[in-house]
Design a protein around this motif. Structure first.
Motif, mmCIF file in Angstrom:
data_model
loop_
_atom_site.group_PDB
_atom_site.id
_atom_site.type_symbol
_atom_site.label_atom_id
_atom_site.label_comp_id
_atom_site.label_asym_id
_atom_site.label_seq_id
_atom_site.Cartn_x
_atom_site.Cartn_y
_atom_site.Cartn_z
ATOM 1 N N GLU A 240 1.350 -1.000 0.003
ATOM 2 C CA GLU A 240 0.469 -0.037 0.031
ATOM 3 C C GLU A 240 0.498 1.100 0.064
ATOM 4 O O GLU A 240 0.674 2.525 -0.715
ATOM 5 C CB GLU A 240 -1.142 -0.089 1.140
ATOM 6 N N ASP A 241 2.336 1.215 0.360
ATOM 7 C CA ASP A 241 3.025 2.316 1.035
ATOM 8 C C ASP A 241 3.608 2.591 -0.622
ATOM 9 O O ASP A 241 3.820 3.517 -1.129
ATOM 10 C CB ASP A 241 3.627 2.755 1.997
ATOM 11 N N TYR A 242 4.297 1.431 -0.745
ATOM 12 C CA TYR A 242 4.893 1.293 -2.314
ATOM 13 C C TYR A 242 4.494 2.387 -3.369
ATOM 14 O O TYR A 242 4.546 2.800 -3.820
ATOM 15 C CB TYR A 242 5.424 0.535 -2.765
ATOM 16 N N PHE A 243 3.040 0.972 -3.577
ATOM 17 C CA PHE A 243 2.446 1.231 -4.474
ATOM 18 C C PHE A 243 1.193 2.826 -4.569
ATOM 19 O O PHE A 243 0.113 3.533 -5.389
ATOM 20 C CB PHE A 243 1.931 0.208 -5.003
ATOM 21 N N GLU A 244 1.045 3.360 -3.154
ATOM 22 C CA GLU A 244 0.110 4.901 -2.603
ATOM 23 C C GLU A 244 -1.213 4.489 -2.660
ATOM 24 O O GLU A 244 -1.962 5.374 -3.812
ATOM 25 C CB GLU A 244 0.729 5.725 -3.396
ATOM 26 N N VAL A 245 -1.214 3.200 -2.560
ATOM 27 C CA VAL A 245 -2.629 2.458 -2.358
ATOM 28 C C VAL A 245 -3.407 2.665 -1.119
ATOM 29 O O VAL A 245 -2.991 2.278 -0.424
ATOM 30 C CB VAL A 245 -3.284 1.559 -3.561
ATOM 31 N N ALA A 246 -4.863 3.342 -0.707
ATOM 32 C CA ALA A 246 -5.582 3.131 0.157
ATOM 33 C C ALA A 246 -6.309 1.898 0.393
ATOM 34 O O ALA A 246 -5.639 0.923 0.020
ATOM 35 C CB ALA A 246 -6.454 3.919 0.229
ATOM 36 N N ASP A 247 -5.793 1.667 1.688
ATOM 37 C CA ASP A 247 -6.169 -0.179 2.045
ATOM 38 C C ASP A 247 -7.477 -0.089 1.941
ATOM 39 O O ASP A 247 -8.531 0.041 1.702
ATOM 40 C CB ASP A 247 -5.358 -0.079 4.177
ATOM 41 N N GLY A 248 -8.338 -1.146 3.067
ATOM 42 C CA GLY A 248 -9.604 -1.865 2.488
ATOM 43 C C GLY A 248 -8.978 -2.737 1.658
ATOM 44 O O GLY A 248 -10.740 -3.006 1.758
ATOM 45 N N ARG B 5 9.208 6.594 -10.201
ATOM 46 C CA ARG B 5 8.690 7.944 -10.010
ATOM 47 C C ARG B 5 8.212 8.124 -11.874
ATOM 48 O O ARG B 5 7.474 8.974 -12.802
ATOM 49 C CB ARG B 5 10.018 8.690 -10.907
ATOM 50 N N ASP B 6 7.986 6.922 -12.574
ATOM 51 C CA ASP B 6 7.303 6.437 -14.049
ATOM 52 C C ASP B 6 5.909 5.764 -13.673
ATOM 53 O O ASP B 6 4.764 5.827 -14.451
ATOM 54 C CB ASP B 6 7.969 5.896 -14.299
ATOM 55 N N PHE B 7 5.421 5.264 -11.847
ATOM 56 C CA PHE B 7 4.091 4.928 -12.251
ATOM 57 C C PHE B 7 2.447 5.875 -12.349
ATOM 58 O O PHE B 7 2.218 4.911 -13.414
ATOM 59 C CB PHE B 7 4.101 4.473 -10.541
ATOM 60 N N SER B 8 2.903 6.882 -12.379
ATOM 61 C CA SER B 8 2.326 7.983 -12.664
ATOM 62 C C SER B 8 1.516 7.897 -14.365
ATOM 63 O O SER B 8 0.606 8.047 -14.923
ATOM 64 C CB SER B 8 1.931 9.264 -11.646
ATOM 65 N N THR B 9 2.880 8.292 -15.306
ATOM 66 C CA THR B 9 3.074 8.376 -16.603
ATOM 67 C C THR B 9 2.073 6.518 -17.131
ATOM 68 O O THR B 9 1.644 6.976 -17.666
ATOM 69 C CB THR B 9 4.245 8.932 -16.923
ATOM 70 N N TRP B 10 2.448 6.186 -16.212
ATOM 71 C CA TRP B 10 1.983 4.574 -17.032
ATOM 72 C C TRP B 10 1.143 4.636 -16.196
ATOM 73 O O TRP B 10 -0.316 3.658 -17.322
ATOM 74 C CB TRP B 10 3.134 3.721 -16.586
ATOM 75 N N ASP C 16 -11.872 7.390 -10.248
ATOM 76 C CA ASP C 16 -11.503 8.364 -10.089
ATOM 77 C C ASP C 16 -9.969 9.289 -10.005
ATOM 78 O O ASP C 16 -9.448 10.383 -10.233
ATOM 79 C CB ASP C 16 -12.166 9.361 -8.787
ATOM 80 N N GLY C 17 -9.389 8.703 -10.525
ATOM 81 C CA GLY C 17 -7.508 8.416 -11.261
ATOM 82 C C GLY C 17 -6.936 8.085 -10.283
ATOM 83 O O GLY C 17 -5.456 7.702 -10.057
ATOM 84 N N ARG C 18 -7.706 7.691 -9.214
ATOM 85 C CA ARG C 18 -6.645 7.714 -7.278
ATOM 86 C C ARG C 18 -6.574 5.945 -8.419
ATOM 87 O O ARG C 18 -7.300 4.957 -9.398
ATOM 88 C CB ARG C 18 -7.171 7.026 -6.561
ATOM 89 N N ARG C 19 -4.875 5.098 -6.718
ATOM 90 C CA ARG C 19 -4.925 3.682 -7.757
ATOM 91 C C ARG C 19 -5.673 2.868 -6.804
ATOM 92 O O ARG C 19 -5.745 3.045 -5.456
ATOM 93 C CB ARG C 19 -3.132 3.797 -7.204
ATOM 94 N N VAL C 20 -6.114 1.952 -7.588
ATOM 95 C CA VAL C 20 -6.594 0.696 -6.984
ATOM 96 C C VAL C 20 -6.065 -0.392 -7.030
ATOM 97 O O VAL C 20 -5.793 -0.765 -8.486
ATOM 98 C CB VAL C 20 -7.635 0.571 -7.407
ATOM 99 N N PHE C 21 -5.887 -1.429 -6.136
ATOM 100 C CA PHE C 21 -5.732 -3.140 -6.081
ATOM 101 C C PHE C 21 -6.639 -3.615 -7.205
ATOM 102 O O PHE C 21 -7.889 -3.026 -7.221
ATOM 103 C CB PHE C 21 -5.386 -3.755 -5.168
ATOM 104 N N ALA C 22 -5.994 -4.225 -7.972
ATOM 105 C CA ALA C 22 -7.199 -5.531 -8.616
ATOM 106 C C ALA C 22 -6.639 -6.929 -8.408
ATOM 107 O O ALA C 22 -5.193 -6.518 -8.325
ATOM 108 C CB ALA C 22 -7.261 -5.157 -9.961
ATOM 109 N N LYS C 23 -7.560 -7.700 -9.227
ATOM 110 C CA LYS C 23 -6.959 -8.943 -9.380
ATOM 111 C C LYS C 23 -7.033 -9.607 -10.674
ATOM 112 O O LYS C 23 -8.204 -9.345 -11.439
ATOM 113 C CB LYS C 23 -8.033 -10.151 -8.542
ATOM 114 N N LEU C 24 -6.313 -9.770 -11.057
ATOM 115 C CA LEU C 24 -6.186 -10.181 -13.104
ATOM 116 C C LEU C 24 -6.010 -11.618 -13.061
ATOM 117 O O LEU C 24 -4.694 -12.360 -12.716
ATOM 118 C CB LEU C 24 -5.189 -9.324 -13.390
#
Length: 226
Positions: free
Chosen positions: A15-23, A172-177, A47-55
């Motif tokens: 959650e910290d490394y990828f800047e994703v909210a918990d829950g 530093r490239d996460f947001s662009t990708w 909404d543009g915020r980062r989220v986890f998903a399972k693929l």
């Protein structure tokens, strides 16, 4: 290519490394993730915020006849990902990060294939460059979200055992990708380069990792010479 990896960081670290909210219900530690498995991904939410998903690991394009298509698409080559029919739509606007703690690669030897475990030297999680798609089963109506890991030419370290390696993105490239509004192929391709060899470490491991049903922390331990 990338056909096996491990993902065992604590949820708080991811959650910290990828800047994703918990829950989110994060998966338990895995030490031998194989194609066809459910894998964790990070992508941009509505909404543009980062989220986890399972693929499902093995990308199934929307036009595929059945889910077996995914057996051929666990990896996408960086050199052709923008043009290949299976990947080009996802490359434009459905990009993701695949968290990992290291990946396995095999070296051909006279005694058979010897596996190696490769990870970041600083111990941080790895972020593979990935793509995701949604495919709907025409018979059942089930929607399946699937993904692939992009691979590129191996760096000087990995080249000693294999000619390809997964694309590992810098934070530093996460947001662009992850930004679906960025669709310029040249800009995106600029991120699909081999990681500097000094940022990776590599050691031989037991050949038990070749069997997907083997799943325990000992798989990543350095091989003890006989």
């Amino acid at each position: 290519m990338c056909g096996r990896f491990a993902q065992f960081s604590l949820p708080e670290a991811l959650e910290d490394y990828f800047e994703v909210a918990d829950g989110y219900d994060l998966p338990p530690p895995r030490y031998n993730i194989a194609p066809g498995s459910r894998i964790l991904a990070v992508r941009a939410g509505p909404d543009g915020r980062r989220v986890f998903a399972k693929l499902h690991w093995g990308l199934i394009p929307s036009w595929a006849k059945d889910r077996k298509f995914g057996y051929r698409t666990i990896n996408a080559r960086a050199e052709t990902v923008a043009e290949k029919p299976a990947f080009r739509a996802a490359f434009k606007s459905r990009r993701c990060l695949i968290p990992a703690d290291g990946f396995y690669e095999w070296q051909a030897t006279p005694d058979g294939k010897q596996p190696y475990f490769i990870r970041l030297t600083d111990g941080d999680p790895i972020a593979f460059a990935g793509l995701w798609e949604t495919w709907t089963d025409r018979e059942t109506g089930e929607a399946v979200e699937s993904g692939t890991i992009i691979v590129t030419q191996a760096n000087a370290l990995v080249r000693g055992i294999h000619d390809r390696m997964p694309v590992i993105l810098d934070p530093r490239d996460f947001s662009t990708w992850l930004d679906p509004t960025i669709q310029t192929a040249a800009k995106l391709r600029g991120l699909l380069r081999p990681l500097a060899p000094e940022r990776l470490s590599m050691h031989a491991v037991e050949r038990r990792v070749g069997k997907p049903s083997n799943e325990d922390p000992s798989l990543i331990r350095p091989l003890t010479p006989e």
